[in-house]
Design an enzyme around this catalytic site. Structure first.
Site, PDB file in Angstrom:
ATOM      1  NE  ARG A 180      -3.817  -2.070   0.341  1.00  0.00           N
ATOM      2  CZ  ARG A 180      -3.246  -3.183  -0.597  1.00  0.00           C
ATOM      3  NH1 ARG A 180      -2.143  -3.895  -1.408  1.00  0.00           N
ATOM      4  NH2 ARG A 180      -3.523  -4.733  -0.724  1.00  0.00           N
ATOM      5  CB  SER A 257     -10.203  -0.469   3.921  1.00  0.00           C
ATOM      6  OG  SER A 257     -10.442  -1.736   3.569  1.00  0.00           O
ATOM      7  CD  GLU A 361      -5.706   1.185   2.223  1.00  0.00           C
ATOM      8  OE1 GLU A 361      -6.098   0.761   1.525  1.00  0.00           O
ATOM      9  OE2 GLU A 361      -5.654   0.538   3.688  1.00  0.00           O
TER      10      GLU A 361
END
Length: 369
Positions: A180, A257, A361
């Site tokens: 990520r 998320s 995130e």
């Protein structure tokens, strides 16, 4: 579904549409955020580069905005220039060994792009179906789901380098992809212009790597299914978690998320094992997935749930999704401040229960956890 084609490639005009005091809530999937002092709609590469250069020349803060699906914007808005990327166009070229290179401009919507790849028998992104946002965001976040990451297929990214004031091309190694993360994340030096993916001509998917998806498909991990079967199963799983945008479903009014899955070193893993046994009993187990080196990834959703935050947990007008504990939502009437208060409550609860610090995130604009 439109054919592959040049779209806005080749256009040389650089006059963008400019407006003042545009409310950013309408441009984010959370439907949160205050006004932008200046808002530029860039529909060609020339417009996009010109808008960034002009703002930089004026010493103006710049926010590059795509689909707004991974963004949390302050209630006060953004005191600078927001450049909204609306560039369109895709190009497909054959390579060796059944590989096809597909170049897509940053403003292309991601899920329709995936749908086009699946329909044309191009494997490599089928498990990334249903993810909101635009192509330009995928290398920034190293977007991934259900066992696939875009870093597996991206071969190069063209970007405007705000330091050198030139368009540059970064290959996969230069993108420095990790979980990520990439060279583009947390760094406003580069503005992604287009992305080239190396996909495979095939009737079947890449090997199904994610256990939940394999169960849904009725296959063993490592087996393959048709591209359509893989896409349909992923979309069904995501809808069940409120992760496919639906105006009629308030659970989808989120940034996806909100926390990344923690990646732990051996010392952190041992501490988590101790805390889990202490809190849940000596026989309790928790999800763990091997990562590079001696590190292990665990599940943020599992930690949130076991720390006492169930689906539907409410703090003021903000709410954890009723379908998935990783999504923090604005069911209606919440502010960014409300959402962040909930995020802080969840983060502190997981830290107190398990000693793990969750990391957001989405990109935070004008705010911090």
């Amino acid at each position: 579904m439109p054919p592959w084609g040049p779209g806005t490639y080749g256009r040389e005009d650089d006059v963008a549409v400019i407006a003042e005091e545009v409310n950013l809530a309408g441009y984010t999937t959370l439907r949160l955020g205050g006004p932008a002092r200046r808002f530029v709609e860039a529909t060609t590469e020339a417009e996009l580069v010109a808008a960034i250069r002009a703002a930089d020349d004026e010493g103006e803060p710049v926010l590059v905005l795509g689909g707004g699906s991974n963004l949390v914007v302050s209630d006060d808005g953004f005191p600078g220039t927001v450049v909204h990327i609306g560039t369109r166009g895709t190009e497909r070229t054959a390579a060796e060994g059944g590989t096809v290179h597909v170049r897509a401009q940053a403003g292309e919507d991601w899920d329709p792009f995936v749908a086009r790849c699946v329909a044309d028998g191009l494997a490599g992104v089928e498990c990334l179906s249903g993810i909101p946002g635009r192509v330009g965001a995928t290398p920034i976040q190293n977007v991934g789901a259900y066992g696939q990451d875009v870093s597996e297929t991206i071969i190069e990214v063209r970007a405007y380098d705000r330091e050198s004031r030139a368009v540059v091309t970064l290959d996969r190694a230069a993108c420095r992809f990790t979980y990520r993360h990439s060279v583009f994340k947390g760094n406003d030096r580069y503005v992604v212009l287009d992305v080239t993916y190396a996909l495979h001509e095939a009737e079947e998917s890449q090997p199904i790597a994610y256990a939940e998806l394999a169960r849904k498909l009725g296959v063993r991990p490592g087996e393959r299914v048709t591209l359509k079967e893989a896409r349909d199963a992923v979309l069904e799983l995501r809808r069940g978690k409120g992760m496919v945008l639906d105006a009629a479903d308030p659970d989808t009014r989120s940034a996806g998320s909100f926390f990344t899955n923690p990646v732990l070193d051996p010392e952190q893993l041992a501490e988590l094992q101790r805390r889990v046994a202490e809190r849940l009993g000596p026989d309790a187990t928790f999800p763990r997935y091997p990562e590079t080196g001696d590190r292990v990834k665990t599940s943020a959703a599992w930690l949130i749930d076991r720390a006492g935050f169930a689906k539907g947990h409410v703090l003021g007008p903000a709410r954890i999704s009723t379908k998935h504990t990783l999504a923090l939502t604005n069911p209606g009437g919440a502010s960014t401040a409300d959402l962040l208060a909930l995020a802080r409550e969840v983060r502190a609860g997981v830290r107190d229960a398990f000693g793990v610090e969750l990391v957001n995130e989405p990109v935070l604009v004008g705010v911090a956890l």
